[in-house]
Design an enzyme around this catalytic site. Structure first.
Site, mmCIF file in Angstrom:
data_model
loop_
_atom_site.group_PDB
_atom_site.id
_atom_site.type_symbol
_atom_site.label_atom_id
_atom_site.label_comp_id
_atom_site.label_asym_id
_atom_site.label_seq_id
_atom_site.Cartn_x
_atom_site.Cartn_y
_atom_site.Cartn_z
ATOM 1 N N HIS A 97 17.169 6.028 -21.954
ATOM 2 C CA HIS A 97 17.928 5.276 -22.951
ATOM 3 C C HIS A 97 19.418 5.597 -22.843
ATOM 4 C CE1 HIS A 97 13.776 5.597 -24.358
ATOM 5 N NE2 HIS A 97 13.969 4.517 -25.077
ATOM 6 N N HIS A 334 19.582 -0.417 -24.499
ATOM 7 C CA HIS A 334 18.939 0.598 -25.340
ATOM 8 C C HIS A 334 17.982 1.479 -24.543
ATOM 9 C CE1 HIS A 334 16.564 2.384 -28.598
ATOM 10 N NE2 HIS A 334 15.512 2.025 -27.904
ATOM 11 N N GLU A 482 4.926 12.807 -49.186
ATOM 12 C CA GLU A 482 4.142 13.641 -48.273
ATOM 13 C C GLU A 482 4.769 13.705 -46.882
ATOM 14 O OE1 GLU A 482 2.934 10.993 -49.906
ATOM 15 O OE2 GLU A 482 1.705 11.896 -51.496
ATOM 16 N N PHE A 509 -4.510 12.487 -48.294
ATOM 17 C CA PHE A 509 -3.143 12.007 -48.106
ATOM 18 C C PHE A 509 -2.436 12.649 -46.918
ATOM 19 C CE2 PHE A 509 -3.599 11.003 -52.811
ATOM 20 C CZ PHE A 509 -4.063 9.731 -52.533
ATOM 21 N N HIS A 545 -9.411 8.313 -52.637
ATOM 22 C CA HIS A 545 -8.991 9.710 -52.718
ATOM 23 C C HIS A 545 -9.929 10.673 -52.001
ATOM 24 C CE1 HIS A 545 -6.212 8.046 -55.533
ATOM 25 N NE2 HIS A 545 -5.756 9.204 -55.943
#
Lengths: 735, 735
Positions: A97, A334, A482, A509, A545
């Site tokens: 890049h 890029h 999180e 999570f 959950h």
């Protein structure tokens, strides 16, 4: 638009489907054509020696240097050196890049040559300024800078082996490959969040250890991030916290080049980044000419340092691929090599007569001072630390443990132990006992939860909250963020080897933070992930959950320890393992529900990953082996009791960590799971995926291969057949 | 602060470690004590019949109703009914979140009773207004509203079985359990992003199908989100896009109650949400009294509807647990039952003399009109659609396919087919051929990439970009926002059953969007995940970009199809499966590198998950079975060629989808993997985790159980031993 000649189909489609872009915020591009630069001017050498005499330097000195800049011609030559080292390395690899390094070379030069304090001969010097290239794809910028600054990891041959097997210059910055690189970036947004962690670490240590007569901790954290990082949610999470915490020594350069892979950022990114950062509590500065406005950049840094109660975002408007006459300001520069023809055109355009990978003598000469300057910085700091140690021996010992990574002797004696008579408890509560016991003996232990402290049980009771005005405290309040939390912990872990950051949420999570957890594993950041509510055992909150596939998904991830303790001793064992594994993150899956203290569990057992907790067989020939983890070990033990009453020889194995068991000797493995015994039943309230390896084709894995349900936990266990009865039935079928 | 009496340790620690909170933005709480309400007033019945006579209603009518509101006493009584249904259900379950429903009951009442258009007897009526409770833990609010509105899914007995096994009122809203719930929420931030998808779907269909004389698509999307949602990065991602796209019919209520689980949001969330949303291009309104300022709420909605080119955030400052004298405005009311004593105190405080679960007659009476009103809405719309169908049969057929989910007959004939002579290609390119072929025959197919369109090869060449001013187009530009992208696609998929949204990034970056993908799986949203660069085969970008554990991690997830095609026919087969699975998402792992078209591959084979592509054995007794997936199937085929030259009877099996293979008959499975043949070698450039199930204890799984490396792809394959030579050697050891 300079890029109009290279419109792809996607852009052509775009041009008819989007509104005209706002010319006001991004004026038409003009690339100055520089005349060929003169060779070394003697003033550079003079400025070097002038600077040397000013040592020893302190924090304020870094600002002062902004006022005495090297002459502009040499600066430009150095900047073009950075550009062409990047161009040449990408060209040779035919991969990489070049666009970002070409656009960001000016800010890169100013940071590494004029602003940052570091010692290239000791990349791990504790009090160095930290730099994070959050836009990690532009890593040739950082490699070029490390090369010029004299880091041993990036010699000319390293630049020439960019992106090749075994090189120290991989395709994205990797701290574990290249000393001088602080963190591992590439996945967008991670770096800026890591930087928030680095700045948190500095603010915390400074508040905890600095004395009026000795500011022993004192460095800045600099970041370059691009449009891609800005779009990622993780960066908003982390930057919201940085503003909340008032991390005044965090200075982020936003490479505002208006180009991302799919073309002009107008197609997907028209928010006002400046206003958003103001909303997040940052100080915002706009450098309108990041291509050649060197003094603008210097002034912005000075201003940023003067603002002490807020992090600063310096929006630097640059041209991606600056200097490339036909590709600058387009997505085509890029992520691909320029190609020989365009490299030639760029050389001509920027007046660069040199061979590939050449660093002109005057540039080399100019940068050469950093070795001695850096050594002097470190020597001065060492002297200061010696004074500190004399005057404040207790604090010095703690700080030393943090910056060397040597754990205080005997720390593991603080781990709580349990007997079968100890009261039963949820492993999340037992986890809190461990955290609180360890915080007293491990100065680097700090962390918190994503707004679930009272559910995850992660509060350190003897400490207050790390906040803007109480940064010496050790409970970190991450809010419901999180992903940012995980990446911030990576930054803390990689700030100093003695930091032991932990963070917490519900196990399910981890899905929100998995990208950060993977980087913990890859970058050898020994974060402890305290993941509670680890199964259907959480009950009524239901399938959104309840983790099912999560244990399997981490067991499949390299270099991470997945631990699922069953009771107090196993929780303590898990913490022992987690603390000792400073280069490997640990995930602790912990129960919401109360569990008994089981006979036979032990810290030592956990260290082996899998071990026998009870057995009434002899000669290593049980009729059946029952294998459980975490909250289901109790079920396996109960089933064994029943089966033994019926005369069976039953072994119960706790399989707390597959990774640790895998690392044991074949003899040990055979002693726990003898090959001849194929009657094996496993029970775990999660996906059975992967369990065939343990129970074998003739065994039976009891688990859950569907989503959970909302109901009281006991009811779900029963309905899903995660019961002693099911284990007994399976065992009887097999033996 | 009302909560000061219930300070926990965590808050006590906080109180000494944080600065005093800003009294100005959150004035001291005062809870009005209502006198007991009178019984039914006759004016309510009058207002009902008045409203009935105004049918048929159009979009503008919903605004008009704001001007003729029911008398305030009855409104308050209805609002308290919502509060107490929530309190009672949580109390009976002894589990749940009463705080949000108590605080948000006023906005909930106004939305469902005064503003939204829906038909409770047909929750799937296409042109309904959509409502999303992004703060899903407050689901009792929605259940109470659905109950009052007359939805069959939420009868009194359903409220009484809140959070119990088999009930239609699970612990968080689940669209697959409760008709009337649009999407599945609970994991924070998902809902607001789903809502962006729902609003995108509406804007797209309206632009594509509405005619000057017949606005057949015309509805709003409403959301309630809380502080938790606001902190999550995903919500910033999705809301940035909503602003960019100018989704004027998206109206989000931000429940600004200043409390999250860990206490006052001051401890982790001090940014200016208003300013941030303005930066994101939203219209922002602040309702300062969300507790009793009913007219303020009504006026805000009116204003929001008047702003047609921007989504609107209505910040509604409320008191969590409003009405509870001792627990309101504290975290203690967030996630636990109030307890009998506090329920009693709250009844007294709000003047509520009724039994648990009681809906007063006048309230019931008042709400009862929604059944007939809703039926009339739908009838009126059906009549309009009949007109539309007559006048615009072609468009009507497409739109009908989208809203019924019936795929156009013969669509699968559009799938491209390949022979071994077809040119080899990367499966990402073959994927683009499929997408472009399918877009012509599937009106509901639309999607895009997270800023990697030209790498993921996801552009539909015959369409332009979905943008603010060209919403009829079908290429969606998500920017670098994987998590938001996944959740937006869930919203699109669940808007109408005939939508087939696809989205794309590098396979490794599923880590960024895994939480959304899990909700695709759980909520039966048939999103197609186009995941390219699916192994070390991507080469130089290195380990941050190379998936290792990702195949295993999705194979372990319930209700999601993990497909890894090897060539053109398998890519077409994967698309066939993905399109047909409208209630199960599909993940397509696709190569960056070029692959040959293999003899023996087929669409039909893919549909079986695993199948034989070549075999020189007889009697279902090969000497060895070589099993490959994706880019490694070629390697398995090459190894077979070599082994056959040496006289071995070798079967080559493509194992493109484990889930589909699992669903086949035992006979079929035995015909592919006969139990008697234990000499099995698998090869896959990813984790071997789970492969024991396929190759058995005596087989050998060739894979990668470490992180990748930065180098040209061929070099990495060789260094990691993912080669035909390795397969041959393993096979020879086994047979």
């Amino acid at each position: 638009m300079a890029s109009s000649s290279s419109l792809t189909l996607s852009q052509a489609i775009l041009s008819r489907s989007t509104a005209p872009r706002h010319a006001s915020s991004h004026p038409p591009l003009s690339i100055p054509s520089f005349s060929a630069l003169k060779s070394a001017s003697s003033s550079a050498a003079v400025s070097v020696s002038r600077r040397r005499t000013r040592l020893p330097v302190r924090a304020s000195a870094a600002v002062e240097t902004l006022e005495k800049t090297t002459d502009t011609e040499l600066v430009e030559k150095s900047i073009n050196t950075i550009r062409f080292l990047s161009i040449d390395a990408v060209e040779k690899a035919n991969s990489g890049h070049p666009g970002l390094p070409m656009g960001c070379a000016p800010m890169g030069h100013i940071l590494y040559d004029e602003v940052m304090k570091y010692n290239p001969k000791n990349p791990y010097w504790f009090n160095r300024d930290r730099f994070v290239l959050s836009a990690g794809h532009g890593c040739m910028l950082q490699y070029a800078l490390l090369h010029l600054a004299g880091y041993d990891a990036v010699k000319e041959e390293d630049l020439k082996s960019f992106r090749q097997w075994g090189s120290r210059t991989p395709g994205h910055p990797e701290n574990f490959e290249t000393p001088g690189v602080e963190v591992t970036t590439g996945p967008l947004g991670q770096g800026i969040a890591n930087a928030v962690g680095l700045a948190l670490a500095e603010k915390h240590l400074a508040a905890r250890y600095n004395k009026p007569d000795n500011e022993i901790v004192d460095h800045y954290t600099y970041v370059i991030l691009g449009d891609g990082c800005q779009m990622e949610g993780i960066s908003n999470e982390a930057c919201s916290l940085a503003g909340h915490w008032g991390l005044g020594k965090l200075i982020a350069f936003y490479d505002d080049n208006h180009i991302s892979i799919d073309g002009d950022t107008e197609i997907a990114f028209t928010e006002s980044v400046d206003t958003r950062f103001e909303a997040l509590g940052w100080h915002v500065i706009w450098v309108k000419n990041g291509n050649t406005g060197y003094d603008e950049i210097r002034t912005a840094i000075k201003e940023a340092k003067a603002v002490k109660d807020k992090p600063t975002l310096i929006k630097v408007t640059t041209t991606i691929g600056f200097g490339s006459p036909n590709k600058a300001n387009s997505y085509s520069v890029h992520g691909s090599a320029l190609g020989a023809k365009e490299v030639e055109a760029t050389r001509k355009n920027l007046g660069w007569p040199f061979e590939p990978f050449h660093v002109p003598e005057d540039v080399k000469n100019h940068w050469s001072r950093h070795a001695s300057e850096g050594a002097a910085y470190e020597a001065e700091w060492n002297a200061r630390f010696a004074e500190y140690e004399k005057k404040y021996p207790e604090e010095a010992a703690e700080l030393k443990s943090i910056f060397t990574g040597e754990l205080p002797a005997g720390w593991e004696k603080a781990l709580p132990t349990y007997t079968p008579e100890s009261p039963g408890d949820a492993t999340r509560n037992l986890s809190q006992q461990n955290l609180n016991a360890l915080a007293k003996v491990l100065p680097g232990l700090l962390g918190g939860s994503a707004d679930l402290a009272s559910s995850n049980m992660t509060l350190l009771k003897m400490f207050g909250d790390f906040q803007k005005n109480t940064p010496e405290e050790r409970n970190v309040r991450f809010g419901v963020r999180e992903h940012g939390m995980g990446a911030i912990c990576n930054g803390i872990a990689l700030h100093s080897p003695g930091f032991i950051p932990y963070c917490a949420t519900f196990f399910v999570f981890t899905d929100y933070m998995r990208a950060a957890m993977r980087i913990s594993a890859l970058s050898e950041a020994g974060v402890i992930y305290v993941m509670t509510h680890d199964s259907i055992g959480l009950g009524e909150d239901g399938p959104t959950h309840q983790p099912i596939e999560h244990l399997a998904s981490f067991r499949a991830m390299p270099n991470i320890l997945m631990l699922r303790p069953a009771d107090g001793n196993e929780t303590a064992g898990s913490y022992k393992v987690a603390v000792l594994n400073r280069k490997r993150p640990s995930v602790l899956a912990l129960s919401r529900q109360k569990l008994p203290q089981l006979p036979g569990t032990s810290i030592e057992g956990v260290e082996k990953g899998g071990y026998t907790i009870s057995d009434n067989s002899s000669g290593n020939k049980p009729d059946v082996i029952l294998i459980g983890t975490g909250s289901e070990l109790e079920i396996a033990a109960k089933a064994a009791d029943e089966l033994r009453k019926e005369g069976k020889a039953v072994r119960v194995v706790s399989f707390v960590s597959w990774e640790l068991f895998d690392e044991q000797s074949d003899e040990y493995k055979e002693s726990v799971l003898p090959a001849a015994v194929t009657a094996r039943v496993s029970i775990e309230a999660g996906s059975t995926f992967g369990w065939e390896k343990i129970v074998g084709a003739k065994g039976k894995a009891i688990g859950i291969d569907r989503f959970g349900a909302s109901a009281p936990a006991g009811k779900i266990y029963k309905e899903f057949g995660i019961t002693a009865e099911a284990v007994i039935a399976a065992a009887k079928e097999l033996c």
